[in-house]
Design a protein around this motif. Structure first.
Motif, short mmCIF file in Angstrom:
data_model
loop_
_atom_site.label_atom_id
_atom_site.label_comp_id
_atom_site.label_asym_id
_atom_site.label_seq_id
_atom_site.Cartn_x
_atom_site.Cartn_y
_atom_site.Cartn_z
N HIS A 26 -7.15 -4.96 9.21
CA HIS A 26 -6.35 -3.85 8.66
C HIS A 26 -6.40 -3.98 7.14
CE1 HIS A 26 -2.12 -1.70 8.86
NE2 HIS A 26 -2.79 -1.35 7.77
N VAL A 27 -7.40 -3.33 6.54
CA VAL A 27 -7.57 -3.45 5.09
C VAL A 27 -7.89 -2.08 4.50
CG1 VAL A 27 -10.02 -4.09 5.25
CG2 VAL A 27 -8.68 -4.73 3.22
N HIS A 28 -7.31 -1.79 3.34
CA HIS A 28 -7.43 -0.48 2.71
C HIS A 28 -8.40 -0.48 1.54
CE1 HIS A 28 -4.33 1.50 5.07
NE2 HIS A 28 -3.56 0.43 4.91
N SER A 29 -9.66 -0.80 1.83
CA SER A 29 -10.70 -0.69 0.81
C SER A 29 -11.12 0.78 0.72
CB SER A 29 -11.87 -1.60 1.15
OG SER A 29 -12.23 -1.49 2.52
N GLY A 30 -11.90 1.09 -0.31
CA GLY A 30 -12.30 2.48 -0.55
C GLY A 30 -13.76 2.72 -0.22
N PRO A 31 -14.27 3.93 -0.44
CA PRO A 31 -13.61 5.03 -1.17
C PRO A 31 -12.49 5.66 -0.35
CG PRO A 31 -15.72 5.74 -0.29
CD PRO A 31 -15.64 4.28 -0.04
N SER A 32 -11.53 6.24 -1.09
CA SER A 32 -10.38 6.86 -0.46
C SER A 32 -9.82 7.91 -1.40
CB SER A 32 -9.30 5.81 -0.15
OG SER A 32 -8.13 6.41 0.34
N ILE A 33 -9.08 8.85 -0.85
CA ILE A 33 -8.41 9.82 -1.70
C ILE A 33 -7.30 9.15 -2.50
CG2 ILE A 33 -6.68 10.56 0.00
CD1 ILE A 33 -7.20 13.45 -0.97
N VAL A 38 -10.93 -1.86 -4.61
CA VAL A 38 -12.21 -2.41 -4.15
C VAL A 38 -12.75 -1.48 -3.08
CG1 VAL A 38 -11.08 -3.86 -2.39
CG2 VAL A 38 -13.32 -4.52 -3.27
N ASP A 39 -14.09 -1.31 -3.04
CA ASP A 39 -14.65 -0.47 -1.99
C ASP A 39 -15.14 -1.33 -0.83
OD1 ASP A 39 -17.37 -1.26 -2.42
OD2 ASP A 39 -17.65 0.31 -3.92
N ILE A 256 -0.99 -11.73 14.77
CA ILE A 256 -2.13 -11.46 13.90
C ILE A 256 -1.61 -11.24 12.49
CG2 ILE A 256 -3.90 -9.74 13.29
CD1 ILE A 256 -4.27 -9.22 16.28
N LEU A 257 -2.26 -11.87 11.52
CA LEU A 257 -1.96 -11.63 10.11
C LEU A 257 -3.11 -10.84 9.50
CD1 LEU A 257 -0.59 -15.14 9.05
CD2 LEU A 257 0.70 -13.16 9.85
N CYS A 258 -2.79 -9.69 8.94
CA CYS A 258 -3.78 -8.87 8.25
C CYS A 258 -3.38 -8.75 6.80
CB CYS A 258 -3.87 -7.48 8.89
SG CYS A 258 -2.39 -6.46 8.63
N SER A 259 -4.28 -8.29 5.95
CA SER A 259 -3.92 -8.15 4.53
C SER A 259 -3.11 -6.87 4.29
CB SER A 259 -5.17 -8.17 3.65
OG SER A 259 -5.88 -6.95 3.73
N ASP A 260 -3.56 -5.74 4.85
CA ASP A 260 -2.98 -4.43 4.56
C ASP A 260 -3.02 -4.17 3.05
OD1 ASP A 260 -1.84 -1.97 4.94
OD2 ASP A 260 0.03 -2.69 5.83
N LEU A 261 -4.04 -4.74 2.39
CA LEU A 261 -4.18 -4.63 0.94
C LEU A 261 -5.47 -3.89 0.60
CD1 LEU A 261 -2.93 -8.22 0.05
CD2 LEU A 261 -1.79 -6.07 -0.62
N GLY A 262 -5.74 -3.78 -0.69
CA GLY A 262 -6.90 -3.05 -1.18
C GLY A 262 -6.48 -1.98 -2.18
N GLN A 263 -5.17 -1.75 -2.28
CA GLN A 263 -4.65 -0.76 -3.21
C GLN A 263 -4.74 -1.29 -4.65
OE1 GLN A 263 -2.88 -2.40 -0.87
NE2 GLN A 263 -2.27 -0.96 0.71
N THR A 264 -4.61 -0.40 -5.60
CA THR A 264 -4.62 -0.81 -7.01
C THR A 264 -3.26 -1.41 -7.38
OG1 THR A 264 -3.92 1.41 -7.69
CG2 THR A 264 -6.29 0.95 -7.69
#
Length: 306
Positions: A26-33, A38-39, A256-264
């Motif tokens: 569960h990670v929010h890398s890009g591209p994204s709106i 990080v992509d 489960i441990l996920c990052s849920d990161l990737g945002q600025t």
């Protein structure tokens, strides 16, 4: 001073060792709106250097399976397998079994029930002060995606669950209310869905500890977002002792441990995992327990070959 450095080095090496074979589901890398730090390709390169086995990209607004496929095809040297799934928000038509089938055909691994378009999320958003980072500039506000009609699951949801059972993908609860999760997961089990993920009970979804235990007893993995627990994360709403309470509630074997990161403007996904492992060590968990929470449990739920 040299002794302190040795201890610090040993700790870093221990953390790096535990993260060999890690999976971020569960990670929010890009591209994204929405702004991303990080992509997908950059993160795959970072995770490969760190020894991660896999990552599952999640975007609230599109299925990432095409991006994942291109990266796998053109960067075969990466040791981290790039995977994705689909979130059933407005952009993909809400509860859309056709989109889910297509995602499965492209090796998608997780289907998230509505997040930003969940009725529960929209209610939570009004009191939280949070808003989609791109909603006012680029897209219209989310419209609620309902799962129920007259107190019963909508036919589209039942169809979705049958697709899930047939494809073997994991069903994640997203941002729907915990009371809805119990109903959907119970029906999913009846219809043959084997892989279930309860998404971050620590925030947004209104779950109590008893709720969390009940859903784990259904056979679901309980997924915690490190972004909500770690010092240095702009999304932190919980403390270390809260993380321990949640883990001990169902055991490392169901966590489960996920990052849920990737945002600025916050921790990077890798920093999240490194700090998360350090926190778990501090809380007294063994290397084997931590490895289960950052690697083998997620690998199991997304059907990652051993």
């Amino acid at each position: 001073m040299s002794e302190v450095k040795t201890i610090e080095t040993e700790q870093k090496e221990r953390i790096a060792g535990i993260l060999q074979g890690a999976v971020d589901p569960h990670v929010h890398s890009g591209p994204s709106i929405a702004p991303r730090a990080v992509d997908h390709l950059e993160l795959a390169q970072i995770y490969s250097k760190a020894g991660f086995a896999a990552m599952v990209t999640k975007d609230h607004d599109y299925s990432g399976v095409m991006c994942a496929r291109m990266i796998r095809d053109h960067y075969a040297d990466l040791s981290t397998q790039v995977l994705s799934g689909i979130v059933l928000n407005n952009v993909v038509g809400g509860i859309n079994p056709y989109a889910v089938e297509h995602t499965a055909a492209m090796d998608g691994r997780i289907v998230w029930l509505p997040t930003l378009a969940a009725e529960n999320h929209l209610k939570w958003e009004k009191s939280s002060g949070w808003a989609h980072p791109a909603s006012t500039q680029k897209i219209r506000a989310a419209k609620a995606v309902s799962l129920f009609d007259g107190g019963k699951l909508r036919p589209e949801v039942v169809d979705l669950l049958d697709v899930m059972a047939a494809t073997g993908m994991a069903l994640a609860s997203g941002h729907i209310h915990v009371s809805e999760t119990k109903i959907v997961f119970a029906e999913a089990r009846k219809r043959g869905v084997e892989r279930l993920i309860f998404t971050h009970p620590e925030d947004i979804v209104g779950a109590s500890m008893d709720d969390t235990r009940e859903i784990a007893d259904m056979g679901a993995y309980v997924e915690h977002s490190l972004a909500f627990f770690l010092e240095g994360s702009k999304f932190r709403t919980r403390k270390n002792e809260d993380l321990k309470a949640f883990i001990d509630l169902v055991g490392a074997e169901r966590t489960i441990l996920c990052s849920d990161l990737g945002q600025t403007g916050t921790l990077s996904p890798l920093e999240g995992f490194q700090r998360g492992v350090a926190t778990c060590i501090e809380l007294g968990y063994s290397d084997a327990q931590i490895r289960a929470m950052v690697s083998t449990n997620a690998a199991d739920v997304i059907g990652l070959a051993a």
